[in-house]
Design an enzyme around this catalytic site. Structure first.
Site, PDB file in Angstrom:
ATOM      1  N   SER A   1       8.101  -3.843  10.850  1.00 51.79           N
ATOM      2  CA  SER A   1       7.109  -3.556  11.878  1.00 51.79           C
ATOM      3  C   SER A   1       5.956  -2.759  11.268  1.00 51.79           C
ATOM      4  O   SER A   1       5.754  -2.771  10.053  1.00 51.79           O
ATOM      5  CB  SER A   1       7.770  -2.797  13.034  1.00 51.79           C
ATOM      6  OG  SER A   1       6.842  -2.597  14.082  1.00 51.79           O
TER       7      SER A   1
ATOM      8  N   TYR B   1      -3.395  -9.112  13.471  1.00 55.27           N
ATOM      9  CA  TYR B   1      -2.318  -8.416  12.751  1.00 55.27           C
ATOM     10  C   TYR B   1      -1.584  -7.449  13.673  1.00 55.27           C
ATOM     11  O   TYR B   1      -0.349  -7.470  13.770  1.00 55.27           O
ATOM     12  CB  TYR B   1      -2.887  -7.660  11.543  1.00 55.27           C
ATOM     13  CG  TYR B   1      -1.817  -6.935  10.757  1.00 55.27           C
ATOM     14  CD1 TYR B   1      -1.032  -7.624   9.833  1.00 55.27           C
ATOM     15  CD2 TYR B   1      -1.579  -5.572  10.936  1.00 55.27           C
ATOM     16  CE1 TYR B   1      -0.041  -6.972   9.114  1.00 55.27           C
ATOM     17  CE2 TYR B   1      -0.589  -4.913  10.227  1.00 55.27           C
ATOM     18  CZ  TYR B   1       0.177  -5.621   9.315  1.00 55.27           C
ATOM     19  OH  TYR B   1       1.170  -4.972   8.612  1.00 55.27           O
TER      20      TYR B   1
ATOM     21  N   LYS C   1       2.428  -7.585  15.141  1.00 58.27           N
ATOM     22  CA  LYS C   1       3.416  -6.516  14.975  1.00 58.27           C
ATOM     23  C   LYS C   1       3.917  -6.001  16.325  1.00 58.27           C
ATOM     24  O   LYS C   1       5.103  -5.656  16.468  1.00 58.27           O
ATOM     25  CB  LYS C   1       2.827  -5.378  14.140  1.00 58.27           C
ATOM     26  CG  LYS C   1       2.535  -5.757  12.696  1.00 58.27           C
ATOM     27  CD  LYS C   1       3.800  -6.225  11.976  1.00 58.27           C
ATOM     28  CE  LYS C   1       3.549  -6.582  10.521  1.00 58.27           C
ATOM     29  NZ  LYS C   1       4.773  -7.014   9.812  1.00 58.27           N
TER      30      LYS C   1
END
Length: 338
Positions: A180, A203, A207
């Protein structure tokens, strides 16, 4: 041999993945030539050249140890490559004890310099922990017509682990570790656009989706153990690719300043960041699956592992994300598995 252990690390030719491989080999591999080998590290890389180079560097790093390394070719932005890797792994290895789903992508378009300078001067820890001055490439689509960052960071791994579980390569004792990030922020994920075709932070979105899926899967139940870990803030090849050596040096200096000011998250080195991932393999219990763990350091760089707050995830969000991913998984499995 039943006592042999196998660890799979995706994206392991550099950065965090290489750091994880180094840590595991340091702990498990015997120094004495007459001691039995009990541990195999399986690297995954996009090309044979990168894989062989990573194997060579690891062997050079441990000249006095018995190193058993294997590699599998894997491109997470190509679903045919992911299925080919599944078949390769299932054919060559009887089981996997540790699976580090680390590989990923970040597509930086530029830096908003005025914002970067002023935010860093006003609050360096906040600015260099949760930066808002990076401009990412939005709307990039892979050759599979999937969101490129979504496929590379989330779906490729989701498909990989589920296929390996179906083929019984993952056992009930297998520890799967998801990578993560500190920037997995709630605001970055649009549940009407889970692949982030239209968002400006693919991005961060990927996550956050990873976090949501982890808790959704735990709630539903998994046939293996799964942990959520982040590396803190370290400078990897992704930084060097987009920023160049001079800016990477500046970033490292800023990270050291943040560490001295009290930030626990600026691990800086991928090797240091890998400590939390080694800890998960050695010490994490089933009860630890519900916690997001992070690699951390003291002001003077001593390694530690800390729990990390996760912004509220609603049950409806978990359900929607898992339903979407499961449906996509079945669609691609039908395409790829004859």
């Amino acid at each position: 041999m039943s006592f042999r252990k196998y660890a799979l690390i995706t994206g392991s030719n550099s950065g965090l993945g290489f750091g994880i491989a180094t840590r595991l080999l340091q702990f498990y591999q015997p120094r004495l030539q007459d001691e039995p080998e009990v541990f195999t590290v399986i690297l995954t890389c996009r090309s044979r050249e990168k894989a062989e180079d990573a194997c060579r560097r690891l062997k050079e790093f441990f000249p006095d140890r018995k190193i058993r390394l294997e590699y599998v070719l894997l491109d997470l932005s190509n679903m045919a490559s992911v299925e080919a890797a599944v078949q390769d792994i299932a054919t060559r290895f009887p089981k996997l004890d540790f699976v580090y789903l680390n590989a990923g992508a970040w597509d930086l378009e530029g830096i908003q310099w005025l914002k970067a300078i002023f935010s860093t001067l006003i609050n360096p820890i906040q600015a260099l922990t949760h930066p808002t001055f990076y401009k990412e490439t939005a709307g990039r689509v892979s050759n599979d017509s999937l969101g490129y960052i979504f496929e590379s960071n989330v779906f490729g791994h989701f498909y990989l682990k589920n296929r390996l579980a179906e083929l019984k390569v993952l056992r009930s004792s297998t520890k799967v570790v998801l990578t993560s990030s500190l920037v997995a922020e709630k605001k970055s994920l649009d549940f009407e656009d889970l692949q982030c075709f239209h968002g400006e932070q693919p991005y961060q979105s990927s996550k956050r989706l990873l976090d949501v899926l982890h808790y959704a899967e735990l709630e539903k139940g998994l046939p293996f153990e799964q942990y959520l870990v982040h590396p803190g803030l370290c400078t990897t090849n992704m930084y060097e690719t987009f920023l160049g050596p001079i800016l990477v040096m500046c970033a490292k200096l800023g990270f050291y300043i943040c560490r001295l000011l009290g930030s626990p998250w600026h691990t800086i080195s991928p090797y240091v960041a890998a400590f939390a991932f080694l800890w998960t393999a050695l010490h994490a219990t089933k009860e630890d699956q519900s916690i997001k763990w992070g690699a951390a350091v003291t002001r003077f760089g001593h390694e530690r592992v800390l729990s990390t707050p996760v912004e509220l995830i609603l049950p409806s969000e978990q359900e929607k994300a898992l339903e979407y991913m499961t449906k996509l998984y079945q669609e691609w499995k039908k395409k790829l598995v004859s």
